[in-house]
Design an enzyme around this catalytic site. Structure first.
Site, PDB file in Angstrom:
ATOM      1  N   HIS A   1      56.467  17.635  10.358  1.00 34.88           N
ATOM      2  CA  HIS A   1      57.726  16.881  10.310  1.00 34.88           C
ATOM      3  C   HIS A   1      58.749  17.585   9.409  1.00 34.88           C
ATOM      4  O   HIS A   1      59.941  17.602   9.707  1.00 34.88           O
ATOM      5  CB  HIS A   1      57.444  15.468   9.792  1.00 34.88           C
TER       6      HIS A   1
ATOM      7  N   SER B   1      58.854  22.259  14.725  1.00 36.06           N
ATOM      8  CA  SER B   1      58.029  22.948  15.712  1.00 36.06           C
ATOM      9  C   SER B   1      58.673  24.256  16.141  1.00 36.06           C
ATOM     10  O   SER B   1      59.890  24.420  16.069  1.00 36.06           O
ATOM     11  CB  SER B   1      57.824  22.070  16.950  1.00 36.06           C
TER      12      SER B   1
ATOM     13  N   LYS C   1      56.580  13.322  28.660  1.00 40.52           N
ATOM     14  CA  LYS C   1      55.791  14.523  28.958  1.00 40.52           C
ATOM     15  C   LYS C   1      54.370  14.386  28.417  1.00 40.52           C
ATOM     16  O   LYS C   1      53.397  14.749  29.098  1.00 40.52           O
ATOM     17  CB  LYS C   1      56.453  15.756  28.337  1.00 40.52           C
ATOM     18  N   ASP C   2      54.250  13.857  27.205  1.00 43.30           N
ATOM     19  CA  ASP C   2      52.921  13.649  26.632  1.00 43.30           C
ATOM     20  C   ASP C   2      52.130  12.622  27.433  1.00 43.30           C
ATOM     21  O   ASP C   2      50.911  12.766  27.614  1.00 43.30           O
ATOM     22  CB  ASP C   2      53.036  13.182  25.179  1.00 43.30           C
TER      23      ASP C   2
ATOM     24  N   GLU D   1      25.814  23.943  20.196  1.00 42.72           N
ATOM     25  CA  GLU D   1      26.703  23.532  21.281  1.00 42.72           C
ATOM     26  C   GLU D   1      27.634  24.687  21.666  1.00 42.72           C
ATOM     27  O   GLU D   1      27.857  25.612  20.871  1.00 42.72           O
ATOM     28  CB  GLU D   1      27.536  22.325  20.847  1.00 42.72           C
TER      29      GLU D   1
END
Length: 377
Positions: A202, A206, A228-229, A272
């Protein structure tokens, strides 16, 4: 007298600033969806894990049977467990793509965001390993024995740490209890780290696909990016539910359907799939302590990217390094394949060669970026 109206308003305004009015670059692509998908996966893992604890018994005499009880007798127990198992795999798929996107688009320039993300990855790998022990199958038991025993290679303190982890001289009931407790408690620490990660995101903002300074063209997160998310979430849920309903055990080792037996060693002990690249690097080094150091370094080496200085913020402007990046992704997948095979020719030799390239990539990345920038001056 407390002004509750002001209290509610101030708290809602903070949530509003984080989700609705968060300014984001207008051109970020669907590769930026994986951050929100990781948040959704964290919620799914929390909820399914909580319901599993209602019926799981952390005792070596009944742990394996309690898992069978969850699958057969608990209402919808099978879908809760399959969701939790496959959710862990999707979690790591998303986080590896998330990290890969960060490397490609120079997200490590947001130093605190990048470093907090590395800590989250380390904690996730630790928590997932502890969860893998809980079903108390053959691979769970022997995986715990082999991996925790590696810590004994640490000078002076190694054997003491292993003794404390085991709660005795071997993997036993005390070990299972401790791992169950850690597996339940540590995710709350991960939540705190995620919160710190989001705060830094924040503050610093980005990156974007073009590598431009994002402050020139920003839009609010809602409604464009929220939609979009949400689309990404719908596509993921379709794939996720199909996997749970039709191929729930595609990534589960068949040895783990056998109850743990300390007298019978599986032919090939492996963790794994999401640990296999680090496991292959560990096995490629003949020295035990060197292998353990390489194991941890395979994750911690991501921090060296903060030393990279560049004029651009995307590998699209560095064509040679762009090719090497995709080669690096192929090497990681080949290391996963090698980690799933036994330590024999030619896998051992290939593992050493690919491990060398794995670590050399980080030097090449930083050096070639600097060289390319110097040629453009």
């Amino acid at each position: 007298m407390i002004n509750y109206k002001f209290f509610r308003k101030s708290n809602l305004s903070q949530i509003n600033n984080f989700i609705v009015d968060l300014e984001s670059p207008s051109n970020i692509s669907y590769f930026w969806n994986f951050g929100s998908l990781l948040g959704i996966m964290m919620l799914i893992q929390f909820m399914t894990g909580l319901f599993l604890t209602f019926h799981y018994a952390a005792n070596v005499s009944v742990a394996f049977d309690s898992v069978i009880h969850i699958m057969r007798d608990v209402n919808s127990g099978w879908i809760i467990r399959y969701t939790h198992i496959n959710g862990a795999s999707f979690f790591f798929i998303f986080i590896y793509i998330h990290v890969g996107r960060g490397i490609f688009y120079f997200s490590f320039k947001k130093v605190m965001v990048w470093l907090s993300g590395i800590f989250i990855l380390l904690f996730l790998m630790m928590v997932a390993f502890m969860g893998y022990i809980l079903p108390w199958g053959q691979m769970s038991f022997w995986g715990a024995t082999v991996i925790t025993n590696l810590i004994s290679s640490i000078p002076s303190l190694g054997e003491t740490i292993v003794f404390w982890l085991w709660g005795g001289f071997s993997v036993n009931n005390a070990t299972l209890n401790r791992f169950f407790s850690f597996h339940f408690i540590f995710p709350f620490g991960i939540l705190f780290l995620i919160f710190i990660h989001l705060v830094f995101l924040h503050v610093y903002g980005s990156n974007n696909p073009l590598g431009l300074i994002g402050s020139y063209d920003k839009i609010f997160f809602y409604p464009y990016f929220l939609i979009k998310d949400f689309l990404g979430f719908l596509l993921f849920m379709g794939l996720f539910l199909a996997l749970i309903c039709f191929f729930p055990l595609i990534l589960v080792d068949s040895e783990n359907f056998i109850m743990a037996n300390s007298l019978v060693t599986p032919l090939h002990i492996q963790p794994e799939w999401y640990y296999l690249f680090s496991y292959a690097i560990l096995r490629s080094i003949p020295n035990k302590l060197g292998g353990v150091m390489a194991l941890f370094l395979s994750i911690l080496i991501l921090a060296v990217f903060v030393l990279c200085k560049s004029k651009f913020n995307s590998l699209m402007y560095y064509p040679i390094i762009d090719f090497i990046f995709y080669l690096f992704g192929s090497v990681v997948m080949m290391l996963m394949w090698i980690g799933a095979n036994q330590v024999e020719y030619p896998f051992y030799i290939l593992g050493q060669m690919l491990s060398l390239f794995f670590f050399f990539f980080f030097y090449m990345y930083i050096y070639l970026v600097g060289l390319w920038d110097s040629l453009l001056e």
